[in-house]
Enzyme design. Sequence first.
Site, mmCIF file in Angstrom:
data_model
loop_
_atom_site.group_PDB
_atom_site.id
_atom_site.type_symbol
_atom_site.label_atom_id
_atom_site.label_comp_id
_atom_site.label_asym_id
_atom_site.label_seq_id
_atom_site.Cartn_x
_atom_site.Cartn_y
_atom_site.Cartn_z
ATOM 1 N N TYR A 1 -27.179 19.600 16.885
ATOM 2 C CA TYR A 1 -26.445 18.792 17.845
ATOM 3 C C TYR A 1 -26.364 17.268 16.928
ATOM 4 O O TYR A 1 -24.995 16.867 16.831
ATOM 5 C CB TYR A 1 -27.211 18.651 19.162
ATOM 6 N N ASP B 1 -24.687 19.142 23.154
ATOM 7 C CA ASP B 1 -25.643 18.777 23.601
ATOM 8 C C ASP B 1 -25.814 19.417 25.106
ATOM 9 O O ASP B 1 -25.048 20.358 25.325
ATOM 10 C CB ASP B 1 -25.819 17.226 23.619
ATOM 11 N N GLU C 1 -27.776 7.839 17.612
ATOM 12 C CA GLU C 1 -28.047 9.282 18.151
ATOM 13 C C GLU C 1 -29.523 9.892 18.188
ATOM 14 O O GLU C 1 -29.918 10.471 18.949
ATOM 15 C CB GLU C 1 -27.210 10.257 17.066
#
Length: 366
Positions: free
Chosen positions: A125, A143, A45
């Site tokens: 996010y 996102d 991520e």
Amino acid sequence: MPWPASPELLTPLAPWFERVRRDLPWRAADLEAPHPDPYAVLVSELMLQQTQVATVVPYFTRWLDEFPDPRALANAEDDAVHKAWEGLGYYRRARFLKATATSVAAEGWPADLAGLAKLPGLGPYTAAAVGAIAFQWPTPALDGNAFRVLARLLLIDGDPKDRAADLRFWLAPALGALGPSRLTQALMELGATVCRPSPACERCPLAGHCAAKLAGRTGEIPPVAKRAKSTSSALWLVAFEAEGHVLLHAPTPKGLLAGLWRWPTFLATVHLPQATAQNPQPTRAWPGWTQVYTHRREALSPLHIVLADRFTPAAGLRWVARGELQGLPLGKRDQRLRDLLDRPGQGPLEAPDPAALIKACAAPSV
DNA sequence: GAAGCGTGGGG
DNA sequence: TCCCCAAGCTT
């Protein structure tokens, strides 16, 4: 907002995702269970922030090979961490990742979304995505992909980010129905591969219920954001070499290319013809190029200036043995000059006065 | 809230 | 060549 219930609209995502999903190295085989390696999700991520999947894959694989768990990353040297991130860009992500790994190694994983959101480098996010994908928490992760897909599906005018709270609330039932990890990844995969800025609606499993498509307005939703303006400069990019060493700026904590080693640069406002009679120092030059950053363009002219002796460098500059150069983390711009040093120069066409550059790099004489 | 932060790919 | 964009975040 008379939006249909989210499971009603989003259920087709599950079979579609099962059919087309890419086999990514951080993706668990079982999307129903908590991820076997939350650290792998965290790394992916952070790397994926503002960065495309294809770019991330090789970095991710090497990263987990070198730093297989939070403890290994927490104990790593900063130069090694930046070296593993070298070329990926947005380098403070690497420092945030190390700081987060340090916290996790010492205190374990947070128990809820608020705890994740306090970790360095995890915003709204990323915290929600790690919660959903690593731990199967029902935390809606929005996102750029998800915002674009939902803005079109629900025909949201204006910036969909302004409706984030509504959208998270609306998504909750679908998270329960499809599973947090599956829904989160399927929504983003749809945005990345089908519902792109220029969409491929003929391949979209949601097209039948997409309000923007039915209204013929996919091209204008979501609205395009205005771009930041960028500045331009012309610079000499200089490799001083003396006694088998080269002169580099040591990493700084903030600013452009923070955390990386850099060649000295000089505003190329003055172009002095190379007077060989008065400049005994041999100078090599290569064709220049334009380096593009987010808010900046640099027209670079690379130079190699070989001196007989090292001078005492100004603060922040270090003489580095040439053999160590390859192991230091450099941005693309500085890698390029490093690699040029092994190639024949084309001979200086015009160059600044080396003495002036040395004066700018040398410690002030007492 | 706007600015600043990297790099590569595609139209 | 130029512009846009890409699984955002921090200050």
